[in-house]
Enzyme design. Structure first.
Site, PDB file in Angstrom:
ATOM      1  N   LEU A 152       1.126  -1.359   0.046  1.00  0.00           N
ATOM      2  CA  LEU A 152       0.258  -0.261  -0.155  1.00  0.00           C
ATOM      3  C   LEU A 152       0.876   1.537   0.002  1.00  0.00           C
ATOM      4  O   LEU A 152       1.193   2.031   0.982  1.00  0.00           O
ATOM      5  CB  LEU A 152      -1.048  -0.225   1.488  1.00  0.00           C
ATOM      6  CG  LEU A 152      -1.847   0.977   1.711  1.00  0.00           C
ATOM      7  CD1 LEU A 152      -3.012   0.934  -0.529  1.00  0.00           C
ATOM      8  CD2 LEU A 152      -3.286   0.958   2.664  1.00  0.00           C
ATOM      9  N   GLY A 153       1.527   1.380  -1.356  1.00  0.00           N
ATOM     10  CA  GLY A 153       1.790   2.873  -1.337  1.00  0.00           C
ATOM     11  C   GLY A 153       1.522   3.583  -1.793  1.00  0.00           C
ATOM     12  O   GLY A 153       0.265   4.024  -2.451  1.00  0.00           O
ATOM     13  N   ARG A 154       2.321   4.656  -3.015  1.00  0.00           N
ATOM     14  CA  ARG A 154       1.497   6.004  -3.409  1.00  0.00           C
ATOM     15  C   ARG A 154       0.021   5.191  -4.891  1.00  0.00           C
ATOM     16  O   ARG A 154      -0.653   5.326  -4.811  1.00  0.00           O
ATOM     17  CB  ARG A 154       2.492   6.754  -4.663  1.00  0.00           C
ATOM     18  CG  ARG A 154       2.892   7.399  -3.192  1.00  0.00           C
ATOM     19  CD  ARG A 154       4.450   7.958  -4.366  1.00  0.00           C
ATOM     20  NE  ARG A 154       5.260   7.335  -4.182  1.00  0.00           N
ATOM     21  CZ  ARG A 154       6.649   7.969  -3.385  1.00  0.00           C
ATOM     22  NH1 ARG A 154       6.597   9.474  -3.466  1.00  0.00           N
ATOM     23  NH2 ARG A 154       7.723   6.593  -4.090  1.00  0.00           N
ATOM     24  N   ILE A 155       0.709   4.180  -5.259  1.00  0.00           N
ATOM     25  CA  ILE A 155      -0.059   3.778  -6.339  1.00  0.00           C
ATOM     26  C   ILE A 155      -1.349   2.496  -5.700  1.00  0.00           C
ATOM     27  O   ILE A 155      -2.436   3.011  -5.811  1.00  0.00           O
ATOM     28  CB  ILE A 155       0.739   2.447  -7.105  1.00  0.00           C
ATOM     29  CG1 ILE A 155       2.241   3.416  -8.092  1.00  0.00           C
ATOM     30  CG2 ILE A 155      -0.258   1.562  -8.139  1.00  0.00           C
ATOM     31  CD1 ILE A 155       1.965   2.994  -9.305  1.00  0.00           C
ATOM     32  N   ARG A 175       5.344  -4.553   4.759  1.00  0.00           N
ATOM     33  CA  ARG A 175       6.043  -5.039   5.301  1.00  0.00           C
ATOM     34  C   ARG A 175       6.092  -5.017   6.858  1.00  0.00           C
ATOM     35  O   ARG A 175       6.123  -5.200   7.465  1.00  0.00           O
ATOM     36  CB  ARG A 175       7.966  -4.568   5.526  1.00  0.00           C
ATOM     37  CG  ARG A 175       8.419  -5.547   4.506  1.00  0.00           C
ATOM     38  CD  ARG A 175       9.889  -5.509   4.183  1.00  0.00           C
ATOM     39  NE  ARG A 175       9.665  -4.749   3.060  1.00  0.00           N
ATOM     40  CZ  ARG A 175      10.980  -3.968   2.971  1.00  0.00           C
ATOM     41  NH1 ARG A 175      12.030  -4.597   2.463  1.00  0.00           N
ATOM     42  NH2 ARG A 175      10.742  -3.073   2.112  1.00  0.00           N
ATOM     43  N   ARG A 232       5.522  -6.436 -10.583  1.00  0.00           N
ATOM     44  CA  ARG A 232       6.435  -6.853 -11.126  1.00  0.00           C
ATOM     45  C   ARG A 232       6.139  -8.313 -11.090  1.00  0.00           C
ATOM     46  O   ARG A 232       5.793  -9.324 -10.299  1.00  0.00           O
ATOM     47  CB  ARG A 232       7.853  -6.485 -10.927  1.00  0.00           C
ATOM     48  CG  ARG A 232       8.402  -5.048 -11.041  1.00  0.00           C
ATOM     49  CD  ARG A 232       8.659  -4.975 -12.198  1.00  0.00           C
ATOM     50  NE  ARG A 232       9.256  -3.372 -12.905  1.00  0.00           N
ATOM     51  CZ  ARG A 232       8.557  -2.242 -12.700  1.00  0.00           C
ATOM     52  NH1 ARG A 232       7.017  -2.439 -13.439  1.00  0.00           N
ATOM     53  NH2 ARG A 232       9.165  -1.601 -13.149  1.00  0.00           N
ATOM     54  N   ASP A 256      -0.958  -7.343 -15.937  1.00  0.00           N
ATOM     55  CA  ASP A 256      -0.100  -6.435 -17.041  1.00  0.00           C
ATOM     56  C   ASP A 256       1.860  -7.096 -17.091  1.00  0.00           C
ATOM     57  O   ASP A 256       2.007  -5.668 -17.821  1.00  0.00           O
ATOM     58  CB  ASP A 256      -0.459  -5.131 -15.565  1.00  0.00           C
ATOM     59  CG  ASP A 256       0.669  -3.563 -17.464  1.00  0.00           C
ATOM     60  OD1 ASP A 256       0.514  -3.731 -18.762  1.00  0.00           O
ATOM     61  OD2 ASP A 256       0.747  -3.027 -16.411  1.00  0.00           O
ATOM     62  N   GLU A 261       8.943 -10.403 -19.341  1.00  0.00           N
ATOM     63  CA  GLU A 261       8.205  -9.883 -20.424  1.00  0.00           C
ATOM     64  C   GLU A 261       9.671  -9.396 -21.152  1.00  0.00           C
ATOM     65  O   GLU A 261      10.271  -9.108 -20.889  1.00  0.00           O
ATOM     66  CB  GLU A 261       7.036  -8.938 -19.867  1.00  0.00           C
ATOM     67  CG  GLU A 261       7.919  -7.965 -19.598  1.00  0.00           C
ATOM     68  CD  GLU A 261       6.889  -7.433 -18.492  1.00  0.00           C
ATOM     69  OE1 GLU A 261       6.121  -7.291 -17.636  1.00  0.00           O
ATOM     70  OE2 GLU A 261       7.492  -5.703 -18.367  1.00  0.00           O
ATOM     71  N   HIS A 279       2.011  -4.888 -20.792  1.00  0.00           N
ATOM     72  CA  HIS A 279       2.555  -4.058 -19.806  1.00  0.00           C
ATOM     73  C   HIS A 279       2.469  -2.179 -19.930  1.00  0.00           C
ATOM     74  O   HIS A 279       3.372  -1.420 -20.219  1.00  0.00           O
ATOM     75  CB  HIS A 279       4.362  -4.141 -19.181  1.00  0.00           C
ATOM     76  CG  HIS A 279       4.858  -3.488 -18.588  1.00  0.00           C
ATOM     77  ND1 HIS A 279       5.986  -3.752 -17.823  1.00  0.00           N
ATOM     78  CD2 HIS A 279       4.894  -2.483 -17.411  1.00  0.00           C
ATOM     79  CE1 HIS A 279       6.192  -2.790 -16.830  1.00  0.00           C
ATOM     80  NE2 HIS A 279       5.512  -2.264 -16.445  1.00  0.00           N
TER      81      HIS A 279
HETATM   82  C1  8YV Z   1       7.136   1.921 -17.293  1.00  0.00           C
HETATM   83  C2  8YV Z   1       6.821   0.800 -15.116  1.00  0.00           C
HETATM   84  O1  8YV Z   1       6.803   2.865 -17.608  1.00  0.00           O
HETATM   85  O2  8YV Z   1       6.825   2.829 -14.223  1.00  0.00           O
HETATM   86  C3  8YV Z   1       7.197   1.685 -14.217  1.00  0.00           C
HETATM   87  O3  8YV Z   1       8.183   1.583 -12.916  1.00  0.00           O
HETATM   88  O4  8YV Z   1       7.217  -0.333 -15.234  1.00  0.00           O
HETATM   89  C4  8YV Z   1       6.143   1.308 -16.333  1.00  0.00           C
HETATM   90  O5  8YV Z   1       5.572   2.517 -15.782  1.00  0.00           O
HETATM   91  C5  8YV Z   1       8.262   1.264 -18.405  1.00  0.00           C
HETATM   92  O6  8YV Z   1       8.741  -0.096 -17.653  1.00  0.00           O
HETATM   93  C6  8YV Z   1       9.181   1.677 -18.605  1.00  0.00           C
HETATM   94  O7  8YV Z   1      10.252   1.548 -18.199  1.00  0.00           O
END
Ligand code: 8YV
Length: 312
Positions: A152-155, A175, A232, A256, A261, A279
Site C-alpha cells: 500500500l504505497g502511492r499506487i 512489511r 512486477r 500487466d 516479459e 505492460h
Molecule cells: C514504465 C513501469 O513505464 O514505472 C514503472 O516502473 O514499469 C512503467 O511505468 C516502463 O517500465 C518504462 O520503462
C-alpha cells in the site's frame, strides 16, 4: 560552459530523444556495437546517466562508470537498477513517482472489472457468434467485494480511492503497518489472500518480493478469487499461477506484467480466465509525457544545483 555529457542506456520516445539531445551531449549506449566494451573504454567520461525502469543499470555497467554522479530513470520501479551499489558510491538516483499513480490505478480497476465481469471474454464470445446460440455464462459482481492490496504505497492508495466508489472493504499487507491508514493491516500475506476477493499487487519488484505470491497464496485466494498484478512479474511464481488457473483453484487473473516479459507463457495465452496486457500501466499520452518531463527536470536540477527533484 560545455554541454554536459549524458550516457543513455536504452531508447525512449523520439520526442524524449529530441529533447534530451537539445540539452545534452548524449551517447546512446544501445547503439554501440559492443556496449560493455564501449563502457570499459569510455565509462570514466560520464557523470550523468539516463535510463528507464525497463533498461535499468546493472552492477556491471555501474562498475564501468567510476565518475558517475546521478542516474535519472523513467518509471517508478527501480528493481532493474543496481541501487545498493549506487548508494554505496553516493550516486544519486531519481525515478518518476506520482505522475503515473492515476493511470496505473485506473488500469488495475480495469483489470478487476474485466476479470470479474469477463468483458473481453464475453466480447470474444459475441464476435465468435456464441450469442446466436445462447447466453454468455454469468460472471461475478465487482461492487462490495473485499480488496486486498499488497504494497500500500502511492499506487496502492490510488487503487483504494477508486475502490471506495465500488463500496469495497480494504485490507493491506506491507512489511510493516502504516501509521495513519484506516484500513486493516494483515501481517501475513497468506491471511490477506484468505480474506480477499481481489488480491492486487502494487508492491516493489526485486529480491524483497520475489515470488511472494506462491502456490500457497494462490490457493488461499481460492477458486473465486482474482489476482491482479500491475507491479512486477517477479512478484508472482508464474508457473504456480498457470497451474492454479488451469486447475481452477484460482478464479482468474489480470496481468500487466510477466516474469520474462515481453515473453508470456504459452499456457497463459490458452486460458480464458485471464486478461493479459503488454505492460501498459503508465502507457497513456498524458502520463508518459509527464514522466519524460520529470526525467528531464531531474537531470536539469542535478546539473544546476547538484540535487534531484524526485530522489529515491
Ligand atoms: C514504465 C513501469 O513505464 O514505472 C514503472 O516502473 O514499469 C512503467 O511505468 C516502463 O517500465 C518504462 O520503462
Amino acid at each position: 560552459m560545455s554541454t554536459p555529457k549524458v550516457l543513455q542506456i536504452g531508447p525512449l520516445t523520439e520526442r524524449f530523444q529530441h529533447n534530451l539531445a537539445a540539452r545534452y551531449d548524449v551517447t546512446a549506449l544501445w547503439q554501440q556495437p559492443d556496449p560493455q566494451t564501449f563502457l570499459s573504454q569510455h565509462g570514466p567520461q560520464f557523470e550523468l546517466l539516463a535510463t528507464s525502469a525497463r533498461f535499468g543499470c546493472s552492477a556491471e555497467q555501474l562498475a564501468a562508470l567510476p565518475n558517475l554522479k546521478a542516474i535519472c530513470s523513467f518509471g517508478v520501479g527501480y528493481d532493474s537498477i543496481a541501487v545498493d551499489a549506487a548508494r554505496d558510491r553516493g550516486i544519486a538516483v531519481s525515478t518518476t513517482p506520482d505522475v503515473l499513480n492515476d493511470c496505473v490505478a485506473d488500469l488495475a480497476m480495469g483489470l478487476m472489472i474485466d476479470t470479474s465481469r469477463r468483458l473481453a471474454a464475453s466480447e470474444r464470445f459475441l464476435r465468435a457468434g456464441g450469442w446466436l446460440k445462447g447466453n454468455f455464462p454469468l460472471a461475478r459482481r465487482v461492487s462490495g467485494k473485499r480488496l486486498g492490496i499488497v504494497g500500500l504505497g502511492r499506487i496502492g492508495q490510488a487503487v483504494v480511492k477508486r475502490a471506495s466508489g465500488f463500496d469495497m472493504e480494504v485490507r493491506y499487507h506491507n512489511r510493516s503497518p502504516l501509521k495513519d491508514s484506516p484500513h486493516g493491516y494483515e501481517a501475513h500475506l497468506l491471511d490477506l489472500a484468505r480474506w480477499a476477493d481481489f488480491l492486487v499487487l502494487t508492491c516493489v519488484g526485486g529480491a524483497s518480493t520475489h515470488h511472494i505470491v506462491n502456490a500457497e497464496v494462490l490457493a488461499a485466494l481460492g477458486p473465486t478469487g482474482i489476482l491482479i498484478n500491475v507491479a512486477r512479474g517477479s512478484v508472482v511464481d508464474e508457473q504456480a499461477l498457470v497451474t492454479a488457473l488451469q486447475e481452477g483453484t484460482l478464479g482468474g487473473a489480470g496481468l500487466d506484467v510477466f516474469e520474462a516479459e515481453p515473453k508470456v507463457p504459452e499456457a497463459l495465452l490458452k486460458l480464458d480466465n485471464v486478461m493479459l496486457l503488454p505492460h501498459v500501466g503508465s502507457a497513456t499520452e498524458e502520463t508518459r509525457l509527464q514522466m519524460e518531463e520529470l526525467v528531464l527536470a531531474n537531470l536539469q536540477a542535478f546539473v544546476e544545483r547538484g540535487e534531484l527533484l524526485t530522489p529515491l
